[in-house]
Scaffold this active site. Structure first.
Site, PDB file in Angstrom:
ATOM      1  N   ARG A 224       0.849  -1.190   0.000  1.00 45.64           N
ATOM      2  CA  ARG A 224       0.000   0.000   0.000  1.00 45.64           C
ATOM      3  C   ARG A 224       0.886   1.241   0.000  1.00 45.64           C
ATOM      4  O   ARG A 224       1.992   1.232   0.562  1.00 45.64           O
ATOM      5  CB  ARG A 224      -0.890   0.029   1.247  1.00 45.64           C
ATOM      6  CG  ARG A 224      -2.087  -0.886   1.184  1.00 45.64           C
ATOM      7  CD  ARG A 224      -3.141  -0.406   0.171  1.00 45.64           C
ATOM      8  NE  ARG A 224      -4.284  -1.291   0.105  1.00 45.64           N
ATOM      9  CZ  ARG A 224      -4.449  -2.296  -0.760  1.00 45.64           C
ATOM     10  NH1 ARG A 224      -3.512  -2.561  -1.653  1.00 45.64           N
ATOM     11  NH2 ARG A 224      -5.552  -3.028  -0.755  1.00 45.64           N
ATOM     12  N   HIS A 272      -1.351   0.875  -9.689  1.00 45.08           N
ATOM     13  CA  HIS A 272      -2.027  -0.075  -8.787  1.00 45.08           C
ATOM     14  C   HIS A 272      -2.658  -1.231  -9.575  1.00 45.08           C
ATOM     15  O   HIS A 272      -3.860  -1.489  -9.474  1.00 45.08           O
ATOM     16  CB  HIS A 272      -3.084   0.649  -7.925  1.00 45.08           C
ATOM     17  CG  HIS A 272      -3.487  -0.142  -6.709  1.00 45.08           C
ATOM     18  ND1 HIS A 272      -3.821   0.431  -5.514  1.00 45.08           N
ATOM     19  CD2 HIS A 272      -3.617  -1.487  -6.512  1.00 45.08           C
ATOM     20  CE1 HIS A 272      -4.136  -0.500  -4.632  1.00 45.08           C
ATOM     21  NE2 HIS A 272      -4.025  -1.686  -5.233  1.00 45.08           N
TER      22      HIS A 272
HETATM   23  P1  NDP Z   1      -1.694 -11.782   4.405  1.00 50.04           P
HETATM   24  O1  NDP Z   1      -2.626 -11.331   5.460  1.00 50.04           O
HETATM   25  O2  NDP Z   1      -1.813 -13.170   3.885  1.00 50.04           O
HETATM   26  O3  NDP Z   1      -0.196 -11.614   4.909  1.00 50.04           O
HETATM   27  C1  NDP Z   1       0.268 -10.504   5.597  1.00 50.04           C
HETATM   28  C2  NDP Z   1       1.704 -10.744   6.022  1.00 50.04           C
HETATM   29  O4  NDP Z   1       2.222  -9.551   6.605  1.00 50.04           O
HETATM   30  C3  NDP Z   1       1.848 -11.856   7.057  1.00 50.04           C
HETATM   31  O5  NDP Z   1       3.011 -12.618   6.796  1.00 50.04           O
HETATM   32  C4  NDP Z   1       2.020 -11.073   8.367  1.00 50.04           C
HETATM   33  O6  NDP Z   1       2.774 -11.733   9.358  1.00 50.04           O
HETATM   34  C5  NDP Z   1       2.795  -9.874   7.865  1.00 50.04           C
HETATM   35  N1  NDP Z   1       2.647  -8.742   8.798  1.00 50.04           N
HETATM   36  C6  NDP Z   1       1.537  -8.047   9.118  1.00 50.04           C
HETATM   37  N2  NDP Z   1       1.825  -7.096  10.036  1.00 50.04           N
HETATM   38  C7  NDP Z   1       3.143  -7.208  10.295  1.00 50.04           C
HETATM   39  C8  NDP Z   1       4.038  -6.529  11.167  1.00 50.04           C
HETATM   40  N3  NDP Z   1       3.620  -5.534  11.966  1.00 50.04           N
HETATM   41  N4  NDP Z   1       5.326  -6.911  11.189  1.00 50.04           N
HETATM   42  C9  NDP Z   1       5.759  -7.927  10.398  1.00 50.04           C
HETATM   43  N5  NDP Z   1       4.962  -8.613   9.538  1.00 50.04           N
HETATM   44  C10 NDP Z   1       3.678  -8.255   9.504  1.00 50.04           C
HETATM   45  O7  NDP Z   1      -1.816 -10.721   3.223  1.00 50.04           O
HETATM   46  P2  NDP Z   1      -1.673 -10.967   1.643  1.00 50.04           P
HETATM   47  O8  NDP Z   1      -0.365 -11.602   1.379  1.00 50.04           O
HETATM   48  O9  NDP Z   1      -2.890 -11.626   1.124  1.00 50.04           O
HETATM   49  O10 NDP Z   1      -1.699  -9.451   1.111  1.00 50.04           O
HETATM   50  C11 NDP Z   1      -0.728  -8.515   1.533  1.00 50.04           C
HETATM   51  C12 NDP Z   1      -1.084  -7.112   1.055  1.00 50.04           C
HETATM   52  O11 NDP Z   1      -0.824  -6.960  -0.338  1.00 50.04           O
HETATM   53  C13 NDP Z   1      -2.546  -6.701   1.162  1.00 50.04           C
HETATM   54  O12 NDP Z   1      -2.901  -6.339   2.476  1.00 50.04           O
HETATM   55  C14 NDP Z   1      -2.636  -5.536   0.202  1.00 50.04           C
HETATM   56  O13 NDP Z   1      -2.357  -4.320   0.875  1.00 50.04           O
HETATM   57  C15 NDP Z   1      -1.511  -5.812  -0.812  1.00 50.04           C
HETATM   58  N6  NDP Z   1      -2.026  -6.094  -2.159  1.00 50.04           N
HETATM   59  C16 NDP Z   1      -1.689  -5.235  -3.188  1.00 50.04           C
HETATM   60  C17 NDP Z   1      -2.142  -5.477  -4.456  1.00 50.04           C
HETATM   61  C18 NDP Z   1      -1.758  -4.603  -5.601  1.00 50.04           C
HETATM   62  O14 NDP Z   1      -2.293  -4.752  -6.699  1.00 50.04           O
HETATM   63  N7  NDP Z   1      -0.813  -3.701  -5.432  1.00 50.04           N
HETATM   64  C19 NDP Z   1      -2.997  -6.633  -4.773  1.00 50.04           C
HETATM   65  C20 NDP Z   1      -3.266  -7.474  -3.640  1.00 50.04           C
HETATM   66  C21 NDP Z   1      -2.807  -7.194  -2.388  1.00 50.04           C
HETATM   67  P3  NDP Z   1       2.277 -13.133  10.021  1.00 50.04           P
HETATM   68  O15 NDP Z   1       2.430 -14.153   8.914  1.00 50.04           O
HETATM   69  O16 NDP Z   1       3.201 -13.352  11.130  1.00 50.04           O
HETATM   70  O17 NDP Z   1       0.840 -12.920  10.422  1.00 50.04           O
HETATM   71  C1  OXD Z   2      -5.885  -5.724  -3.159  1.00 50.04           C
HETATM   72  C2  OXD Z   2      -5.537  -4.739  -4.175  1.00 50.04           C
HETATM   73  O1  OXD Z   2      -5.768  -5.445  -1.955  1.00 50.04           O
HETATM   74  O2  OXD Z   2      -5.880  -4.945  -5.353  1.00 50.04           O
HETATM   75  O3  OXD Z   2      -6.293  -6.840  -3.543  1.00 50.04           O
HETATM   76  O4  OXD Z   2      -4.884  -3.734  -3.857  1.00 50.04           O
END
Ligand code: NDP
Ligand code: OXD
Length: 309
Positions: A224, A272
């Site tokens: 993000r 994005h």
């Molecule tokens: P998940 O919820 O599966 O994974 C999140 C990961 O981040 C986990 O490994 C979690 O740790 C880690 N995490 C969260 N908070 C912290 C912290 N404070 N310190 C360290 N690690 C942390 O999310 P997704 O993989 O499904 O998606 C990730 C993000 O990608 C979405 O939230 C979205 O913002 C972004 N996204 C962007 C897109 C784009 O087109 N640009 C498309 C899709 C998604 P733990 O495993 O220990 O819980």
């Molecule tokens: C998502 C995105 O969060 O597209 O899936 O940004």
């Protein structure tokens, strides 16, 4: 059973068609909805207007069209007690891994430099570096971060991941928590951010982080826009501390026309689009979850709203 879709018009139509195929008995409506709000049981949404969802008193679940749920967490009037489900679907995961692979390989093979040389009609070879001599470090080892690293494995990079809780994954050096971050950053040549946006991760791509990376490291920001401190990135690129950045997400989207990122020679920008939820495959995940809830089974991928992801 009725579901309301709130997304842009084209995507709303694609979703309605996909859901009609996957669950013909589901009564699907697209936003704006002028019927009885009490008749709606499920909401499938991307960036609904603040306060909109509280107007539906019988919601059983809110499905986010994206993996990120910051567009819901920021609504102070989000209905309490209604589970929020994030998007986990194979199309979104595959698309993100493609984008990350492209960006990582682009930095690894100096594509920003070659784009500049091309503009100057300059024929100059930059010495190649073996993939095994570089570490790709992933901030966020969730569904998307982990898949992207696993897809990079055949290239031979050293791979590392950072998460909140400890992990053990063959072929990936895993770090966690604040203590693990320093060690993780010190060895990371190409840093990819696939964290969710939460109060803890806001601004994580900042000067302090860049200064811990090896000189000349590159950054790929796909989580993000709120993760990135924009002025710190510009300063790090201009000083040569960082060699380049690939940015897909921004604090303000669309990126304003006058923003300095547009013209920066060491920044590659996309609007994005790193990955998009594909209604054809994603509707299966939504429908399966509705069937689960209706059968009295627990929903999958429910967000912990306290934790923020
Ligand atoms: P998940 O919820 O599966 O994974 C999140 C990961 O981040 C986990 O490994 C979690 O740790 C880690 N995490 C969260 N908070 C912290 C912290 N404070 N310190 C360290 N690690 C942390 O999310 P997704 O993989 O499904 O998606 C990730 C993000 O990608 C979405 O939230 C979205 O913002 C972004 N996204 C962007 C897109 C784009 O087109 N640009 C498309 C899709 C998604 P733990 O495993 O220990 O819980
Ligand atoms: C998502 C995105 O969060 O597209 O899936 O940004």
């Amino acid at each position: 059973m009725a579901l309301l879709i709130k997304t842009d018009i084209d995507r709303g139509t694609a979703w309605a068609e996909a859901l009609a195929g996957a669950y013909p008995e589901l009564d699907v409506h697209t936003w704006p909805y002028e019927g009885d709000p009490a008749a709606i049981h499920y909401a499938l949404v991307w960036q609904p207007p603040e306060g909109e969802l509280k107007g539906y008193p019988n919601l059983k679940a809110i499905f986010s069209i994206g993996a990120g749920i910051d567009h819901l967490a920021s609504d102070p009037d989000l209905p309490e007690g209604v589970p929020v489900v994030r998007m986990v679907e194979p199309g979104l995961t595959a698309g993100m891994s493609e984008y990350v692979a492209y960006a990582v390989l682009g930095h690894h093979r100096f594509m920003l430099d070659y784009a500049r040389q091309r503009a100057e009609k300059l024929w100059r070879e930059i010495p190649q570096i073996a993939a095994g001599a570089r570490q790709v470090g992933m901030l966020g080892m969730g569904v998307l971060g982990r898949d992207a690293l696993e897809k990079l494995m055949p290239f031979g990079f050293k791979l590392a991941g950072w998460s909140r809780t400890p992990k053990s994954i063959t072929g990936i050096s895993c770090y966690h928590g604040e203590e693990g971050l320093r060690e993780f950053l010190a060895e990371t040549d190409i840093l990819v951010c696939l964290l969710p946006l939460t109060p803890e991760t806001e601004g994580i791509l900042c000067r302090e982080t860049f200064d811990q990376l090896p000189e000349g490291a590159a950054v790929v920001s796909v989580g993000r826009g709120g993760h990135l401190v924009e002025d710190d990135l510009l300063a790090a690129l201009d000083s040569g501390r960082l060699s380049g950045a690939t940015l897909d997400v921004f604090r303000k989207e669309p990126l304003p026309k006058k923003h300095p990122f547009w013209a920066h020679p060491r920044i590659f920008i996309t609007p994005h689009i790193a990955s998009m939820t594909l209604p054809e495959s994603a509707c299966q995940a939504v429908v399966a979850n509705i069937h689960r809830l209706e059968a009295g089974e627990p929903l999958r991928h429910v967000v912990d709203m306290e934790r923020g992801y």
